[in-house]
Structures are given as C-alpha cells and as structure tokens.
Design a protein around this motif. Structure first.
Motif, PDB file in Angstrom:
ATOM      1  N   ASP A 197      47.896  52.994  87.328  1.00  8.91           N
ATOM      2  CA  ASP A 197      47.922  52.858  88.779  1.00  8.91           C
ATOM      3  C   ASP A 197      46.640  53.335  89.444  1.00  8.91           C
ATOM      4  O   ASP A 197      46.174  52.731  90.420  1.00  8.91           O
ATOM      5  N   ARG A 198      46.067  54.412  88.915  1.00  8.29           N
ATOM      6  CA  ARG A 198      44.990  55.087  89.637  1.00  8.29           C
ATOM      7  C   ARG A 198      43.590  54.769  89.094  1.00  8.29           C
ATOM      8  O   ARG A 198      42.600  54.986  89.803  1.00  8.29           O
ATOM      9  N   ILE A 199      43.503  54.295  87.848  1.00 11.92           N
ATOM     10  CA  ILE A 199      42.189  54.036  87.246  1.00 11.92           C
ATOM     11  C   ILE A 199      42.044  52.577  86.823  1.00 11.92           C
ATOM     12  O   ILE A 199      41.147  51.870  87.288  1.00 11.92           O
ATOM     13  N   PHE A 200      42.921  52.102  85.960  1.00 11.37           N
ATOM     14  CA  PHE A 200      42.718  50.793  85.346  1.00 11.37           C
ATOM     15  C   PHE A 200      42.887  49.638  86.340  1.00 11.37           C
ATOM     16  O   PHE A 200      42.049  48.732  86.396  1.00 11.37           O
ATOM     17  N   LYS A 201      43.952  49.637  87.127  1.00  9.68           N
ATOM     18  CA  LYS A 201      44.148  48.556  88.095  1.00  9.68           C
ATOM     19  C   LYS A 201      43.032  48.504  89.128  1.00  9.68           C
ATOM     20  O   LYS A 201      42.478  47.424  89.394  1.00  9.68           O
ATOM     21  N   PRO A 202      42.649  49.617  89.745  1.00 11.10           N
ATOM     22  CA  PRO A 202      41.561  49.551  90.733  1.00 11.10           C
ATOM     23  C   PRO A 202      40.245  49.030  90.161  1.00 11.10           C
ATOM     24  O   PRO A 202      39.456  48.418  90.885  1.00 11.10           O
TER      25      PRO A 202
END
Length: 556
Positions: free
Chosen positions: A209-214
């Motif tokens: 949610d916080r690293i890979f998707k962005p």
C-alpha cells in the motif's frame, strides 16, 4: 525506451525487451552493449541459469537484458520481466517501512524493542530498533541458529514462527548492542513483526500500500506464503558436479528476505531516491548514513543500505543471496547511474557483475583501477626460515572474542596461510609476512593480522595443539543439549575426528584444530571443562557466538 533492434529466437543467448516508457532516453552505443554482454558471458546460454539486468541513468531506463534460463526444466529463458527472489535486497524496503512509521510518530528508531516485542529476553542492556536495522543489536543470526537446531537447513519449510521461537530462546547476545557490527537477519525479521504490531498490517500489505503501489512496482511483493503461485517466477539452481540442481528457498518468513520482484521494478525504487515519490530526502539521507559504534568507528552500513566506494565513486546498494538466488541493486549517485541484477545461479557474483556494468557505462569517469601490489620486501632481511622456525610458527591462532580461526601450515619449506593448502606467506621483515594484500606479524603469544581496509590489525591468540588419537577423542563422546536451540547432539569419536548428529540427519564431521577445539562446516566448536571433566561445548560461526550445549548425564 530503447528501440528493439531485433526479435530474438527462443534459443537466443540474450533476450532484450522493452520496459514501460519513462521518458525519452538515448540508445547506448553498441560498444557499451557489447561490453555489458561480455560481463555476463558465462550466463549466456540455453543450458544454464542466468541473470536479468536493468540499468538507468538519472531515472531513465537505459538497458534491460536477460541472460540464460529462468527454468531449465521447461526451457523458459530469462527476460527483464522475470520474477526473482532477491534475498537481502529486501532489507531496505523493511527499513523504509519502519522509517515511515517513525516519521508518523507511531514508533521511534530508538525505542527499546521490548516495547513492541516483550517476548524477547531482557539481556540487561537495551536493544533499539536502530540496532536491529544497522546489524549492531548483538542478536545471533536466525539462519545460523536454525541450521544448528536442525542439523541441516534446506529440507523443512521455515516460517516466521520458527524464527521467533529460536530468537526468543537465546539466553545471551553475541556482543553488547552498539559495540560491534555483525550481520544479523534476525534483526530484520523482528523489524517486520514490529511493523505488523504497530501498523496493524503485515509488512507485505504495508509495503504494497505504501511503497510498491505508489511507485508502480506492480511485479513486487513480500512473499509470505511458500505455496503461493507466482506467474513468471524463476526457478533457482546450485552447482552439482558439472551440472545443476534445483535450489529454491523454503521460507515463509520475510523482512530480512523474501522480496519477489523484477529488475525493472527495482529501477523504479532506485529512481525514487531522487524523485521522492515515497519518502523524503531526510529519510534517505538517514538510510545512507553509516552506523557509528560505541567505539566511535563507523560500519559502512546504514539502515538497510551499504555505502562503499568503487574506483573513486560513491556506491549505495545491497546484495542478496539465498539458496540458488543472487541479487544486487545499487546506485552511483554522483553519476546518476543505477544497476539492478537478479540471478538464479548460485555461482553469480552480483557485486562483481554490477561493477563490470558500472565500468561499461562510466568509462573515462571512474578513477583508474588500482592494480598495484604491495611490495614483497621492505629492505629487511627476508632469508628462508630454518625448519625449526617454520614449525614454531605453524599452528592454530584464535580470535579471543569471535573465535575465528587462522591456521598456518608448512609446505615445501615455506609458511602458508592454511593447514595444508593456501597462499605462501612471503617474509618481508623480522616476524612479518605477506600473502597478497594481507600482512601477518608474529608476536610472542600470537599473530596480528592486517587486512585491506581494516583500520587496525586484528590480534589472534596462539592455541596449544590438540591431542589426536581415538583414546583422546573418546573423552568428548556423549550427548549434549542446548535450550537455546532446543537440540540434542550425539558426539561420537573416530580415529582422528568427531562426528556430531541430531535427530536422523547425516552427522557433521569435525576435525581437531587446537586443544578442545574443532572445526566443521564453518563452525568453531570449543569444548568446556570443569577441572579435567568435559561438561559441554560452545558453537560459534561468523554470525552466531558461543551457543552453549551441556553434557547430558548418561542414562538420561
């Protein structure tokens, strides 16, 4: 995008494909392509595993390549889109997750870990989260402990619960937290558990949610289910004689390892250090700041990232190695160059491969390679030693803290760095010898060893030689138990060796090296006496010190 110059057949030695567009980028000259291909020459074939490579400059992808085979059984070639287990490359993402929670005020890097992990024993000194992330905690390494507990490593699935069980059994540390740097995977598994307990999300979900998707890292995840299907993943291999055998990690534990990704996704992460889509410049500066020990020395390792220099250029990166997988991702920030390498062959030296790629792209920019050799003499007398002098210096030398063993032998009238094989020690002065760039100085009670890059010489104590006979070795035979790893070992004497076995595993053969001291599979095994009676032994390797076993009285 690099225009596709040709469409390669399935049997081609190299597969070049495009990646998602990230802006206009120039095509590297053919000479660079050819140099890079030569760097990976040993992996270019349909009969071997290999590597995927990604290179970017200033955030723009310059080159993506695949060499060798993703699966030798199906004949599937490696492409830049192939998914690899990248082992310890995972650690920087775990560190980033912890730092994001710290930035939000939900924890502090200087928290006592027992605030979040009360099941960890109280060792009488505080271990902080920062200690975990900088490998200065003193915690014994999880893989070393599990290997010792089982008597082998590969056969059984390893879960987070397995690691937590053995980590919380430990009754002592390797050293006082902050005093030394010793790489410990345990710290990063505990960090992953802290992320889960503080955020309410598993590290896998938090990072997604916080690293890979962005960052658009759509082919990346922390792998927490060994049985999960992952389309496009590679198999991994280790050498067996002239051929290969399957060698795949059996982990459900993650944080220290188990990131699945592609080289293209890793380049997106590397670009983020400048674009700051996730995180900020202060966070990344802290990640790249080498830890400082209580002695004042620095370690060359920050928070999930190692900092070094290559031919004058600053390099920030991390390698990884698990089973047959090898990986590396790093940046030359002064030159805007990023390199991602993922391999499924245990023979791959990804650090050296990355340096070869950097040299191809930074020709004329890097400082000349240092090909100088230290002189073999400094003008002092370097006459051959008499046989008695050779024998006086031969033997085993042991570091009193780490129990690292240096053996010095005699061969063809010369001292050598090893028991029977090893480099010749060339005399360069009275009591001073050199083997390559390593200098050995003999003292009254041991040796001082100066290695390249070491700020000071390391002292080793001379240990008395062992008595080698079946009668002498029988004194060690018996059963021994360690609550630290919940394992019972049977020790059996032979004519010149001891064997150690637990459960139904194949026994480990240990040879005597010094009085009450044995070596086997990288372990130093030192027996403990009370008076003349043997009461137990301690097992040490590079990441685990003095795990105690007590002798079990006969009949129990």
């Amino acid at each position: 995008m690099i225009p596709i110059r040709s469409i390669l057949a399935a049997t081609a030695l190299t597969v070049a494909i495009t990646s998602p567009a990230r802006g206009q980028r120039p095509t590297p000259p053919d000479t660079t392509d050819r140099i890079v291909d030569k760097v990976f020459e040993e992996f270019r074939g349909t009969d071997r595993p290999g590597c995927a490579l990604g290179v970017s400059r200033n955030g723009t992808v310059m080159l993506e390549r695949g060499y060798g085979m993703a699966n030798l059984e199906t004949g599937t070639p490696i492409s830049p889109g192939s998914i690899f287990h990248v082992a310890s490359v995972s650690k920087q993402f775990t560190a980033m997750a912890v730092m994001m929670l710290a930035r939000e005020g939900r924890l502090s890097l200087d928290d006592d870990i027992r605030t979040h992990l009360p099941e960890v024993p109280d060792y009488g000194t505080t271990i902080t989260i920062r200690h975990l992330l900088t490998h200065t905690s003193g915690l014994r390494d999880q893989w070393a402990l599990l290997r010792l507990a089982r008597g082998r490593f590969e056969e059984n699935r390893i879960t987070e619960a397995d690691v937590m069980d053995v980590a919380t059994r430990q009754r002592a540390l390797n050293f006082t937290p902050g005093a030394e740097y010793v790489y410990s995977n345990t710290g990063y598994t505990l960090a992953a558990v802290i992320v889960k307990r503080v955020s309410g999300q598993s590290l896998r979900d938090f990072a997604e949610d916080r690293i890979f998707k962005p960052l658009g890292m759509t082919h990346t995840h922390f792998h927490d289910d060994y049985h999960m299907l992952v389309p496009g993943r590679t198999s991994a291999y280790a050498r067996r004689g002239e051929g290969w055998r399957v060698s795949i990690p059996n982990f459900d534990t993650y944080g220290a390892t188990s990131l699945f990704t592609t080289v293209g996704d890793l380049l997106k992460w590397e670009a983020n250090f400048d674009s700051l889509t996730v995180g900020d410049s202060a966070m990344f500066a802290e990640m790249e700041m080498p830890a400082r020990l209580t002695s004042g020395d620095t370690t060359g390792y920050g928070l999930g990232l190692a900092v070094s220099r290559h031919r004058g250029a600053r390099v920030v990166g991390h390698g990884g190695a698990d089973a047959g997988y090898r990986s590396y991702v790093g940046r030359y920030p002064e030159h805007g160059l990023a390199i991602a390498i993922a391999c499924n062959a245990s023979t791959a030296n990804t650090g050296a491969l990355a340096q070869g790629v950097a040299e191809a792209y930074l020709r004329g920019v890097l400082a000349p390679a240092d090909t100088s050799r230290p002189p073999v003499t400094d003008g002092a007398a370097a006459a051959p030693l008499a046989p008695a002098e050779l024998q006086r210096r031969a033997g085993a030398y042991v570091h009193p803290v780490t129990l690292e063993v240096v053996e010095i032998g005699v061969r063809d009238g010369h001292l050598i760095g090893g028991r029977t094989t090893g480099p010749r020690l060339v005399p360069v002065g009275e009591n001073r010898f050199r083997a390559g760039a390593v200098e050995v100085t003999f003292t009254d009670d041991g040796i001082e060893l100066r290695r390249p890059g070491s700020p000071r010489p390391v002292r080793f104590e001379r240990r008395p030689p062992p008595t080698v006979s079946r009668q002498a070795l029988e004194a060690y035979a018996g059963e021994y138990y360690s609550p630290d790893v919940d394992a019972r070992y049977r020790v059996t004497a032979g004519d010149s060796t001891l064997t150690f076995a637990t459960g139904t595993t194949e026994p480990i053969t240990a040879r005597p090296v010094f009085a009450d001291g044995f070596r086997a599979l990288g372990y130093t095994i030192q027996f403990v006496r009370r008076g003349s009676r043997i009461t137990g032994f301690e097992v040490t390797d590079g990441r685990m010190r003095r795990v105690p076993f007590s002798r079990v009285p006969s009949g129990r």
